[in-house]
Design an enzyme around this catalytic site. Structure first.
Site, mmCIF file in Angstrom:
data_model
loop_
_atom_site.group_PDB
_atom_site.id
_atom_site.type_symbol
_atom_site.label_atom_id
_atom_site.label_comp_id
_atom_site.label_asym_id
_atom_site.label_seq_id
_atom_site.Cartn_x
_atom_site.Cartn_y
_atom_site.Cartn_z
ATOM 1 C CE LYS A 114 -4.362 -1.708 1.827
ATOM 2 N NZ LYS A 114 -5.301 -1.678 2.948
ATOM 3 C CE LYS A 196 -9.066 -10.764 -1.927
ATOM 4 N NZ LYS A 196 -8.629 -10.518 -0.553
ATOM 5 C CE LYS A 199 -14.151 -5.063 0.693
ATOM 6 N NZ LYS A 199 -13.132 -4.064 1.004
#
Ligand code: TRP
Length: 331
Positions: A114, A196, A199
């Site tokens: 991140k 993956k 969302k």
């Protein structure tokens, strides 16, 4: 007395709850909630580690809460609430911070990823993220933590912190275990089946939301990326078809090998439509229930308040002990 084991888990309210979250997380929680003492929250404080537009963020968090209920998480069986409404999370986090090394926190893969991805916003929260997670878990004396593989390292840090604290100050925390589901643990993007399903993917065709309508779901599956050849089998060189087989298997509660047999000799086109229809049928009641819940803010508020009260009561028991152990004054 035969006490139930306690489980705790949460999802960050960003984007929209996907088929991946449903198969990999929430649908398992739903099945577990009768057999375990269950605590499910909306990890809204964790979501603040990236910049959020406030009005949209508030809306997303409430929507996630309604989706939890629509997917069958039951406030009669489980404690369901917003993390930010229970101050014990951050209060315990501070004390855990003082028992966590910068070195171990900065070695976390997610922190490094991140930081690289959001180089303009490497805030303290980003590094402290797993310590908040440790507080979420340890304050409830949880036995098991259902999470995806990507959270395994954070669970290990949580265990290290618990063990260290127990050694320093005496037995205080139960040392939790990660509970990583084997079936459907990793549902992949429909556009890039090597990644993956996320969302918050900027491409809405990459995921299916649990509140997408039937036509949208079927369209997304028709557009799903498949592989060369035409065999419907799970195989390493066929990530696209393998992903679709895994999805169909999880939704229809079948083994992937059964799905291979069922569709042997049929083309990708037919199979993709079958997967889309199965998912749309499974999500239809969720979408209906969601519409009902999201229209009833008062009910959502009452469930959330009651959940927060129950969570705070349990957490406070641990926190009081922790404060005493470290030598904070109490009158
Ligand atoms: N970090 C988790 C995730 O992104 C969400 C989370 C926050 C969580 N606190 C937790 C999961 C505590 C389990 C237990 O998936």
């Amino acid at each position: 007395m035969d006490e139930k084991k306690r489980i705790v888990s949460g999802i960050q309210p960003t984007g929209t709850i996907t088929l991946g979250n449903y198969i990999g997380a929430v649908n398992n929680w739903r099945k577990m909630q009768s057999d375990f003492d269950s605590i499910f929250f909306i990890a809204d404080l964790h979501a603040l580690t990236l910049r959020r537009e406030p009005a949209e963020f508030r809306q997303t968090a409430l929507s996630f809460f309604a989706q939890y209920l629509a997917m069958g998480l039951d406030p009669e069986k489980a404690i369901i609430y917003f993390q930010s409404q229970v101050h014990q999370h951050t209060e315990l986090q501070w004390i855990l911070n003082c028992n966590t090394y910068v070195g171990e926190a900065s070695r976390m893969t997610q922190f490094k990823d991140k930081s690289a991805k959001h180089a303009d916003n490497i805030n303290m929260g980003l590094m402290d993220y797993p310590v908040l997670m440790a507080a979420d878990i340890l304050m409830f004396q949880s036995d098991l933590v259902p999470v995806g593989v990507d959270q395994k390292q954070h669970l290990e840090l949580t265990r290290d912190i618990a063990i260290r604290f127990n050694n320093r100050y005496g037995e205080t925390f139960k040392v939790p275990e990660a509970y990583i589901p084997t079936v459907g643990a990793k549902i992949c993007s429909l556009q890039d089946p090597t990644a993956k399903m996320s969302k918050s993917d900027p491409d809405p065709n990459a995921y299916v939301a649990v509140i997408d309508d039937e036509a949208t779901i079927i369209r997304k599956f028709k557009r799903a990326v498949t592989d060369s050849g035409n065999e419907i089998v799970v195989r390493e060189d066929k990530p696209g078809v393998s992903n679709l087989i895994n999805i169909y298997a999880a939704i229809c509660d079948k083994a992937p090998s059964e799905v291979e047999k069922e569709f042997a000799g049929q083309g990708y086109g037919t199979f993709k439509i079958a997967v889309g229809e199965a998912v749309a049928a499974a999500f239809e009641p969720i979408r209906r229930e969601y519409a009902r819940y999201i229209a009833d803010k008062e009910y959502l508020a009452s469930v959330a308040k009651e959940g927060a009260q129950k969570a705070a009561y349990l957490a406070e028991k641990t926190l009081r002990k922790v404060k005493k152990r470290v030598g904070l004054i109490s009158f």
